[in-house]
Design an enzyme around this catalytic site. Structure first.
Site, PDB file in Angstrom:
ATOM      1  N   LEU A  69       0.813  -1.233   0.000  1.00  0.00           N
ATOM      2  CA  LEU A  69       0.000   0.000   0.000  1.00  0.00           C
ATOM      3  C   LEU A  69       0.841   1.274   0.000  1.00  0.00           C
ATOM      4  CD1 LEU A  69      -2.895  -0.915   2.478  1.00  0.00           C
ATOM      5  CD2 LEU A  69      -2.718  -1.323   0.017  1.00  0.00           C
ATOM      6  N   HIS A  96      -3.255   4.080  -3.082  1.00  0.00           N
ATOM      7  CA  HIS A  96      -4.292   3.228  -2.496  1.00  0.00           C
ATOM      8  C   HIS A  96      -5.041   3.999  -1.394  1.00  0.00           C
ATOM      9  CE1 HIS A  96      -1.147   0.125  -3.632  1.00  0.00           C
ATOM     10  NE2 HIS A  96      -2.188  -0.310  -4.288  1.00  0.00           N
ATOM     11  N   ASP A 108      -4.535   2.863 -13.553  1.00  0.00           N
ATOM     12  CA  ASP A 108      -4.769   1.646 -14.343  1.00  0.00           C
ATOM     13  C   ASP A 108      -6.083   1.843 -15.095  1.00  0.00           C
ATOM     14  OD1 ASP A 108      -2.574  -0.192 -13.125  1.00  0.00           O
ATOM     15  OD2 ASP A 108      -3.556   0.732 -11.414  1.00  0.00           O
ATOM     16  N   VAL A 112      -2.557   9.422  -8.083  1.00  0.00           N
ATOM     17  CA  VAL A 112      -1.765  10.132  -7.062  1.00  0.00           C
ATOM     18  C   VAL A 112      -0.296  10.030  -7.459  1.00  0.00           C
ATOM     19  CG1 VAL A 112      -1.135  10.223  -4.620  1.00  0.00           C
ATOM     20  CG2 VAL A 112      -3.472   9.606  -5.288  1.00  0.00           C
TER      21      VAL A 112
HETATM   22  P1  AMP Z   1      -2.986  -2.453  -7.087  1.00  0.00           P
HETATM   23  O1  AMP Z   1      -2.727  -2.830  -5.679  1.00  0.00           O
HETATM   24  O2  AMP Z   1      -1.783  -2.000  -7.835  1.00  0.00           O
HETATM   25  O3  AMP Z   1      -3.824  -3.460  -7.834  1.00  0.00           O
HETATM   26  O4  AMP Z   1      -3.900  -1.158  -7.002  1.00  0.00           O
HETATM   27  C1  AMP Z   1      -5.131  -1.184  -6.333  1.00  0.00           C
HETATM   28  C2  AMP Z   1      -5.936   0.001  -6.776  1.00  0.00           C
HETATM   29  O5  AMP Z   1      -5.213   1.202  -6.489  1.00  0.00           O
HETATM   30  C3  AMP Z   1      -6.195  -0.013  -8.295  1.00  0.00           C
HETATM   31  O6  AMP Z   1      -7.523   0.429  -8.534  1.00  0.00           O
HETATM   32  C4  AMP Z   1      -5.174   0.976  -8.805  1.00  0.00           C
HETATM   33  O7  AMP Z   1      -5.563   1.604 -10.011  1.00  0.00           O
HETATM   34  C5  AMP Z   1      -5.124   1.978  -7.662  1.00  0.00           C
HETATM   35  N1  AMP Z   1      -3.868   2.734  -7.694  1.00  0.00           N
HETATM   36  C6  AMP Z   1      -2.611   2.229  -7.763  1.00  0.00           C
HETATM   37  N2  AMP Z   1      -1.715   3.237  -7.842  1.00  0.00           N
HETATM   38  C7  AMP Z   1      -2.427   4.393  -7.830  1.00  0.00           C
HETATM   39  C8  AMP Z   1      -2.082   5.780  -7.894  1.00  0.00           C
HETATM   40  N3  AMP Z   1      -0.819   6.188  -7.978  1.00  0.00           N
HETATM   41  N4  AMP Z   1      -3.075   6.697  -7.856  1.00  0.00           N
HETATM   42  C9  AMP Z   1      -4.369   6.298  -7.766  1.00  0.00           C
HETATM   43  N5  AMP Z   1      -4.772   5.012  -7.694  1.00  0.00           N
HETATM   44  C10 AMP Z   1      -3.815   4.068  -7.728  1.00  0.00           C
END
Ligand code: AMP
Length: 252
Positions: free
Chosen positions: A32, A36, A149, A175
């Site tokens: 995280l 997140h 994503d 972010v």
């Molecule tokens: P992940 O753990 O990488 O699967 O991410 C979980 C959620 O957090 C997904 O919906 C990602 O698109 C979102 N997420 C990951 N990095 C960012 C970021 N830098 N800004 C906004 N949302 C993010």
């Protein structure tokens, strides 16, 4: 108080007993960071109960070494979620989630083989399958995904529409670090040298230049480009620095 659920049946029983006005859900792979946390804060603000899942989904990793290198920071993650006062943390075992040995899959045939799906065969099917499973278990009213994503967000939104599911899907802005680099669990793997180059990815694609000009610029910084294209009124890029694959997108 934050409650931890590892068992699917236990969480489903809890869900049945929840009379919450609105249940918000944020699925994550763990590792995280502030990206997140922004999604989680939005869910906390908009719902009476928030569920966050931590599940490193093997089905979405086409490259086993990528899965192996993915940061595993469970204790840290759980303490962040406790501090945020998340109601429920769902951290299931992969054998429980894939008790069918991944013989049942969600397959999307229009856009999942494009962009990240082209470079990572089966990746988007793995994402959609796990999101379908998680949404069926948690049954949230609202679920939050990051624009970072964007293709994933679009696929999930379309899947929920295609299958008449009762969850509303929301996108949250990307972010970034002060440098402009989009936060990602993979950034931890960048060496100091590459950490200084990585912000050029965003700095380049946000310029209103042609794809060819942006490609040349990125290559001159040492990025190995996987894809760089305009689609859905946005510019999308995936590029390697060393062996770390970075992705980003901005409005075109
Ligand atoms: P992940 O753990 O990488 O699967 O991410 C979980 C959620 O957090 C997904 O919906 C990602 O698109 C979102 N997420 C990951 N990095 C960012 C970021 N830098 N800004 C906004 N949302 C993010």
């Amino acid at each position: 108080m934050t409650a931890l659920y590892k068992d699917i049946t236990a969480l489903k029983d809890k869900r049945k007993s929840l009379k919450a006005k609105s249940i918000g859900f944020v699925p994550t792979l763990g590792g995280l960071h502030a990206g997140h946390i922004a999604l989680i804060k939005k869910s906390l603000a908009e719902n009476s109960t928030t569920v966050v899942s931590i599940f490193l989904n093997p089905a979405q990793f086409n490259d086993p070494s990528d899965l192996e290198k993915y940061p595993s920071t469970w204790e840290e993650d759980f303490s962040i979620l406790k501090q945020l006062n998340v109601d429920i943390v769902f951290s299931p075992d992969k054998n429980q989630i894939y008790h069918d040995d991944y013989t049942y899959k969600i397959i999307e045939t229009a856009i999942s083989n494009d962009l990240c799906g082209a470079a990572r065969p089966g990746h988007m099917n793995g994402v959609l399958t796990v999101v379908m499973k998680l949404l069926n278990i948690v049954k949230p009213d609202k679920a939050y995904f990051g624009e970072k994503d964007y293709q994933q967000y679009l696929l999930v939104k379309n899947m929920v529409h295609a299958f008449f599911m009762d969850t509303e899907i929301f996108a949250c802005p990307t972010v970034r670090e002060e440098s402009g680099l989009a936060l990602s669990s993979r950034n931890r793997r960048l060496s100091d040298k590459y950490k200084n180059i990585a912000p050029k990815l965003y700095a380049t694609i946000r310029q209103k230049k042609s794809i060819d000009e942006m490609r040349a610029e990125l290559m001159s910084y040492g990025f190995k480009i996987d894809y760089l294209t305009k689609k859905w009124d946005r510019v999308f890029v995936a590029a390697f620095l060393d062996d770390v694959r970075l992705i980003d997108n901005v409005p075109a």
